[in-house]
Design an enzyme around this catalytic site. Structure first.
Site, PDB file in Angstrom:
ATOM      1  N   LYS A 343       1.026  -1.170  -0.036  1.00  0.00           N
ATOM      2  CA  LYS A 343       0.118   0.235   0.121  1.00  0.00           C
ATOM      3  C   LYS A 343       0.710   1.210   0.082  1.00  0.00           C
ATOM      4  O   LYS A 343       0.625   2.211  -0.658  1.00  0.00           O
ATOM      5  CB  LYS A 343      -1.038   0.046   1.240  1.00  0.00           C
ATOM      6  CG  LYS A 343      -2.142  -1.116   1.013  1.00  0.00           C
ATOM      7  CD  LYS A 343      -3.396  -0.789   2.189  1.00  0.00           C
ATOM      8  CE  LYS A 343      -2.525  -0.872   3.562  1.00  0.00           C
ATOM      9  NZ  LYS A 343      -1.806  -2.091   4.081  1.00  0.00           N
ATOM     10  N   THR A 345       3.852   1.217  -1.222  1.00  0.00           N
ATOM     11  CA  THR A 345       4.516   1.674  -2.304  1.00  0.00           C
ATOM     12  C   THR A 345       3.584   2.153  -3.563  1.00  0.00           C
ATOM     13  O   THR A 345       4.269   3.006  -4.388  1.00  0.00           O
ATOM     14  CB  THR A 345       5.070   0.278  -2.872  1.00  0.00           C
ATOM     15  OG1 THR A 345       5.908  -0.195  -1.982  1.00  0.00           O
ATOM     16  CG2 THR A 345       5.758   0.225  -4.099  1.00  0.00           C
ATOM     17  N   ARG A 367       2.183   7.391   7.381  1.00  0.00           N
ATOM     18  CA  ARG A 367       2.408   7.244   9.115  1.00  0.00           C
ATOM     19  C   ARG A 367       3.821   6.943   9.075  1.00  0.00           C
ATOM     20  O   ARG A 367       4.739   6.460   8.032  1.00  0.00           O
ATOM     21  CB  ARG A 367       1.701   6.029   9.416  1.00  0.00           C
ATOM     22  CG  ARG A 367       0.293   6.345   9.605  1.00  0.00           C
ATOM     23  CD  ARG A 367      -0.407   4.865  10.078  1.00  0.00           C
ATOM     24  NE  ARG A 367      -0.151   3.898   8.945  1.00  0.00           N
ATOM     25  CZ  ARG A 367      -0.504   2.343   8.957  1.00  0.00           C
ATOM     26  NH1 ARG A 367      -0.630   1.873  10.395  1.00  0.00           N
ATOM     27  NH2 ARG A 367      -0.118   1.506   8.112  1.00  0.00           N
ATOM     28  N   LYS A 378       9.788  -6.182   9.472  1.00  0.00           N
ATOM     29  CA  LYS A 378       9.293  -5.623   8.213  1.00  0.00           C
ATOM     30  C   LYS A 378      10.841  -5.012   7.665  1.00  0.00           C
ATOM     31  O   LYS A 378      10.963  -4.969   6.474  1.00  0.00           O
ATOM     32  CB  LYS A 378       8.562  -4.495   8.433  1.00  0.00           C
ATOM     33  CG  LYS A 378       7.090  -4.736   8.817  1.00  0.00           C
ATOM     34  CD  LYS A 378       6.182  -3.585   8.621  1.00  0.00           C
ATOM     35  CE  LYS A 378       5.780  -3.562   7.264  1.00  0.00           C
ATOM     36  NZ  LYS A 378       4.637  -2.423   7.021  1.00  0.00           N
ATOM     37  N   ALA A 597      -3.102  -0.228  12.688  1.00  0.00           N
ATOM     38  CA  ALA A 597      -4.417  -0.402  12.428  1.00  0.00           C
ATOM     39  C   ALA A 597      -5.273  -1.648  13.151  1.00  0.00           C
ATOM     40  O   ALA A 597      -6.461  -1.541  13.246  1.00  0.00           O
ATOM     41  CB  ALA A 597      -4.781  -0.589  10.762  1.00  0.00           C
ATOM     42  N   PHE A 628      -3.255  -1.759   6.946  1.00  0.00           N
ATOM     43  CA  PHE A 628      -3.675  -3.382   6.726  1.00  0.00           C
ATOM     44  C   PHE A 628      -4.951  -3.329   5.531  1.00  0.00           C
ATOM     45  O   PHE A 628      -5.045  -2.705   4.778  1.00  0.00           O
ATOM     46  CB  PHE A 628      -4.059  -3.982   7.934  1.00  0.00           C
ATOM     47  CG  PHE A 628      -2.546  -4.094   8.812  1.00  0.00           C
ATOM     48  CD1 PHE A 628      -1.691  -4.789   8.455  1.00  0.00           C
ATOM     49  CD2 PHE A 628      -2.857  -3.701  10.057  1.00  0.00           C
ATOM     50  CE1 PHE A 628      -0.659  -4.810   8.986  1.00  0.00           C
ATOM     51  CE2 PHE A 628      -1.849  -3.702  10.927  1.00  0.00           C
ATOM     52  CZ  PHE A 628      -0.783  -4.374  10.254  1.00  0.00           C
ATOM     53  N   PHE A 716       3.990  -8.005  -9.544  1.00  0.00           N
ATOM     54  CA  PHE A 716       5.567  -8.860  -9.226  1.00  0.00           C
ATOM     55  C   PHE A 716       5.729  -9.421 -10.478  1.00  0.00           C
ATOM     56  O   PHE A 716       4.872  -9.840 -11.319  1.00  0.00           O
ATOM     57  CB  PHE A 716       5.034  -9.927  -8.060  1.00  0.00           C
ATOM     58  CG  PHE A 716       4.976  -9.211  -6.990  1.00  0.00           C
ATOM     59  CD1 PHE A 716       5.687  -9.467  -5.812  1.00  0.00           C
ATOM     60  CD2 PHE A 716       3.741  -8.466  -6.584  1.00  0.00           C
ATOM     61  CE1 PHE A 716       5.632  -9.101  -4.638  1.00  0.00           C
ATOM     62  CE2 PHE A 716       3.490  -7.972  -5.176  1.00  0.00           C
ATOM     63  CZ  PHE A 716       4.624  -7.939  -4.219  1.00  0.00           C
ATOM     64  N   TRP A 745       6.748  -0.204  -8.965  1.00  0.00           N
ATOM     65  CA  TRP A 745       8.053  -0.612  -8.127  1.00  0.00           C
ATOM     66  C   TRP A 745       9.120  -0.796  -9.006  1.00  0.00           C
ATOM     67  O   TRP A 745      10.355  -0.627  -8.474  1.00  0.00           O
ATOM     68  CB  TRP A 745       7.589  -2.282  -7.404  1.00  0.00           C
ATOM     69  CG  TRP A 745       8.594  -2.873  -6.843  1.00  0.00           C
ATOM     70  CD1 TRP A 745       8.787  -2.556  -5.344  1.00  0.00           C
ATOM     71  CD2 TRP A 745       9.694  -3.816  -7.046  1.00  0.00           C
ATOM     72  NE1 TRP A 745      10.273  -3.271  -5.185  1.00  0.00           N
ATOM     73  CE2 TRP A 745      10.568  -3.996  -6.052  1.00  0.00           C
ATOM     74  CE3 TRP A 745       9.947  -4.450  -8.350  1.00  0.00           C
ATOM     75  CZ2 TRP A 745      11.614  -4.959  -6.321  1.00  0.00           C
ATOM     76  CZ3 TRP A 745      10.991  -5.324  -8.550  1.00  0.00           C
ATOM     77  CH2 TRP A 745      11.698  -5.748  -7.441  1.00  0.00           C
TER      78      TRP A 745
END
Length: 892
Positions: A343, A345, A367, A378, A597, A628, A716, A745
């Site tokens: 999200k 990205t 955030r 992460k 979240a 999320f 991807f 990406w």
């Protein structure tokens, strides 16, 4: 006439801008007050405020420059003029004045515009001279002693009027010859006594603009020549006032909506795509003050942290309050895998596409990442690939210290609770009173926050000596029931061993031992308040309302009762300001707040969104992200954040990946750090088709709120064209306005141009936004609506503790607050292992808590934890620092 015109112009500006209070500062470094008097009189007549800064005669250039730099940064001063001895008008002094405040037009920047024939402020002295001269075509004009900025401006203006110009100094050997041939003589400095008046031919017009025009008696106009030297001074000051009014017109115009003059950064795309940190480090970000200026921020509206970060002051909202907002876009997602579906990205790729490729003003609002997941699971949250916030290591680590401020404020309140219990348990009413209201320098007085407590208690007294014993007892005793304390300590680290602790074991705590726990810092109510507050005053009020426990009579105990509200606000005074950063392509980003979240409401700050919406203007876009899946972050965005902000969203972008859809279609478990199974790297249309049920459900959830949805399929390299086409087809059939494959990406903003175009079209659709539930409904009913309509549950089941808390909050008057469900993000249900679209389940509510300051009730679904733990192999194994270059390694 000039003064009268300036007065009318300023009055017109004031009618359109009632708050306008233009102030001119004049720096003087001599003892002659005559010019000061004329400045004041003319300013008063026009309607300007004028402030004189009188420096001692003999002040150095450095002292004057220091004063200029101070005025440059004063937001209450819009214009700056200099009244100095001739010897001090150096390039160093003149160019110290900020060009936008330079009402005398003497800086190189202003003179450059004059020479190029651009719109500029003409130096008042030069303008006055030109006003007094007529029919210059073919005449010979000699400038004597006219050095510096005014002389240069005059040369330019005279030549434009067709005059033949000459210049020389008083000591020049050619002075007598040049004076003899001149039709007009313009004097820029005091005439030496050894230059005879007889050198000037009869009938010559002589004008002096010397700085000493009021204090010197010039003898170059003693003959019957046309002299106008004394007229220049008054005229020049009148034109200074006119320039000040023009300056205000420009300033107001600059605040109106405009396309940004943004220098976007070029990407050097590589294949295969390098690591995130390599991409971030390969790009050279703009200086943050340059970025701020490009998007319309004033110098006094930013506080710079290093080269690439700046806090933005909330005063901007007042300045731009009449500017229309841009379009408001929310990025949400389907139920994610533990790897996340991109999200952030997508958010970054979308704004890069809008601004860098479609030339539309746009802002991303994200955030701030928590240190816990960054070092735990992460590794970073700045986006990824060629769609990132840079520098990504600064984004992912301390940033500007907001989370540290929240941690400090939270733990100060926790310490205050336990300290108060201890002191009340070991002291008499009198001893407590003497310590809480001590005699200082012979005077005993209540602090403002203590006076507020007295009012809440119904004690209308301000003299500490007049309280009765009963009133003293009510004032000093909070009588906190330790078993009801809901306020926990926090730390911004994943530390599972702090989930349950015992405090008070030292001998000094006299046996006051109790069970407690740590939450992760971003789960603090103070973080939720930071994200939902609308002003510093609002934040102070919310901090004061935070409920920390009940007293032994069942009444609420708040931060205000503990007397700590002001201290909390002091710790948070800088954290309330959003942090400005940039994307890889040089477009602006606000990073502010960071609630999870699954634990809290999972959205960045209302303040960042509000400021960004003003800065982009009516035709711009602000793209903000909800944490999320749409069932958690988006639902809370609409029902909690939109209620707090009053903002209405235009579009929802729903992020999906083929990988996550395959998982929801029955694919094997996806585990962070483990290689993906072949089902995720090879084409499997059946798994994708089966998993699209989750995408369809999340689209339906969005439609509950009446907002158009655009599906962004984050591509991807292992996704096949057939899988991509299938997802887009099903999404559109399921009610999405559009569904777009995105390659940001690997390609940056260019890879999200089609998404940006789809979002722009969707934003022009008629929206019928509505909340999911009315706040007037009972707490239980609001929880049930979310469980059934959003999650798909058959019903809810309340534990006795949850029911008891709901009853208590209802009695205490908090039944009309929105609901913030604390639920796993890995499933629509409360069971992380249940993928796809679970149905027929009963949603268990194990506990219900209240964040009164933040303004919501939060039920805990199942066994929800507010402190994550570290995995067997945390990310910190890969994170390192090069001791030579000081570069961070291993963050993604």
């Amino acid at each position: 006439k000039i003064i009268e015109n300036a007065k009318k112009s300023l009055a017109s500006l004031r009618r359109e801008n009632p708050q306008l209070e233009p102030t001119l500062a004049v720096i003087q470094a001599h003892n002659d007050d005559s010019r000061q008097e004329i400045n004041k009189n003319f300013a008063k007549e026009v309607g300007l405020r004028v402030t004189h800064i009188c420096l001692p005669e003999g002040s150095s250039k450095d002292e004057i420059v220091n004063e200029i730099l101070r005025i440059n940064e004063d937001p209450n001063v819009q214009g700056l003029a200099l009244d100095l001895p001739e010897s001090l008008y150096s390039s160093k002094v003149l160019n110290a004045v900020k060009p936008e405040k330079d009402v005398d037009g003497l800086s190189d920047a202003n003179l450059g515009r004059l020479v190029r024939g651009e719109d500029c402020l003409v130096p008042p002295a030069a303008c006055a001279v030109m006003r007094l001269l007529e029919d210059l075509g073919g005449k010979t004009v000699l400038l004597v002693g006219a050095d510096g900025a005014v002389g240069a401006a005059l040369q330019c203006m005279l030549q434009r009027e067709g005059a033949l110009t000459m210049s020389c100094q008083w000591k020049s050997p050619q002075l007598q010859t040049k004076l003899h041939h001149a039709d007009v003589v313009v004097v820029g400095s005091t005439k030496p006594s050894d230059v005879p008046v007889s050198w000037i031919k009869p009938g010559t017009t002589i004008i002096s603009y010397s700085c000493d025009w009021l204090s010197e008696k010039h003898n170059c106009a003693q003959q019957n020549n046309h002299a106008a030297e004394n007229a220049v001074g008054s005229l020049a000051i009148a034109m200074r006032m006119q320039n000040m009014v023009k300056n205000m017109e420009r300033w107001i115009q600059s605040q109106q909506y405009r396309k940004w003059d943004l220098r976007c950064l070029k990407l050097q795309l590589l294949s295969p795509v390098p690591s995130d940190i390599e991409i971030s480090r390969a790009q050279s970000p703009k200086a943050v003050d340059v970025l701020a200026k490009e998007i319309g921020l004033l110098t006094d509206e930013i506080e710079i942290y290093g080269k690439t970060k700046a806090k933005v002051r909330l005063s901007l909202l007042e300045r731009l309050k009449d500017q229309p907002d841009g379009k408001y876009v929310l990025v949400a997602g389907i139920t994610p895998t533990p790897l996340g579906e991109g999200k952030s990205t997508v958010t970054i790729g979308l704004v890069q596409a809008l601004t860098a490729h479609l030339n539309i003003n746009s802002f991303a609002c994200l955030r701030q990442p928590s240190q816990g997941p960054t070092f735990g699971v992460k590794g970073g949250a700045a986006g990824g690939g060629y769609a990132q916030v840079i520098p990504m290591e600064e984004f992912n680590l301390h940033l500007t210290g907001d989370i540290h401020a929240i941690t400090a404020a939270n733990n100060l309140l926790a310490a205050a609770i336990d300290a108060r219990i201890l002191h009340e348990s070991t002291q008499s009413d009198k001893a407590l009173y003497n310590r809480l209201v001590p005699v200082v320098n012979g005077v005993r007085a209540f602090s403002p926050i203590q006076l507020s407590r007295l009012i809440r208690l119904g004690i209308n007294k301000t003299d500490p000596g007049t309280l009765t014993e009963e009133e003293i007892s009510k004032f000093v005793r909070l009588d906190i029931d330790p078993s009801t304390i809901t306020w926990q300590r926090v730390v911004d680290t994943n530390d599972r061993f702090l989930r349950k602790i015992t405090v008070g074991q030292a001998n000094t705590e006299k046996g006051f031992v109790r069970q407690a726990q740590f939450d992760i810092a971003v789960a603090s109510e103070i973080m939720a308040i930071l994200a939902l507050t609308t002003s510093l005053q609002d934040m102070k009020e919310r901090l004061g309302k935070m409920v920390v426990a009940n007293d032994k009579k069942g009444q609420l105990v708040t931060a205000e009762d503990l007397g700590v509200t002001g201290a909390l606000a002091v710790l948070m005074k800088d954290a309330i300001k959003p942090t400005l950063m940039q994307t890889l392509e040089g477009t602006p980003v606000f990073v502010h707040a960071g609630p999870f979240a699954n634990i809290a409401h999972g959205n960045s700050s209302v303040l960042a969104d509000k400021i960004a919406l003003k800065l982009v203007g009516e035709k711009g876009f602000v793209v903000t992200e909800a944490g999320f899946g749409a069932d958690i972050g988006m639902e809370k965005f609409f029902n909690i954040k939109c209620r707090a902000s009053g903002l209405v969203p235009s579009v929802v972008v729903l992020v999906a990946t083929v990988r996550a859809l395959k998982m929801h279609g029955g694919g094997p478990n996806v585990t962070a750090g483990a290689p993906l199974k072949k089902e995720y790297t090879e084409e499997n249309l059946q798994l994708v088709a089966d998993g699209c049920c989750n995408l369809q459900k999340q689209i339906q959830i969005t439609q509950l709120f009446g907002v158009p949805v655009v599906v962004a399929l984050n591509i991807f390299k292992t996704d096949s064209p057939a899988e991509v086409d299938l997802v887009c087809k099903i999404a559109k059939q399921s009610g999405a306005f559009d569904a777009v494959p995105c390659n940001h990406w690997s390609a940056g903003g260019r890879g999200a141009v089609k998404l940006a175009q789809a979002v722009e079209k969707a934003a022009n659709q008629k929206s019928s936004f509505k909340y999911l539930y009315s706040l007037e409904l009972p707490i239980v009913e609001k929880i049930r609506i979310i469980a059934q309509k959003v999650y798909g549950a058959q019903d809810i089941e309340l534990s006795p503790a949850a029911q008891s808390q709901i009853d208590r909050y209802t009695r205490q008057g908090f039944g009309n607050l929105p609901i913030c469900m604390a639920k796993t993000h890995l499933s629509l249900s409360h069971q992380p292992e249940r993928k796809g679209v679970p149905t027929g389940f009963i949603l268990p509510i194990s506990d219900v808590r209240a964040s009164i300051g933040a303004g919501f009730i939060y039920p805990l679904v199942g066994t929800m934890s507010t402190m994550p733990g570290l995995p067997t192999r945390p990310c910190f194994y890969d994170i390192d620092l090069d001791p030579v270059t000081e570069q961070v390694k291993g963050l993604f």
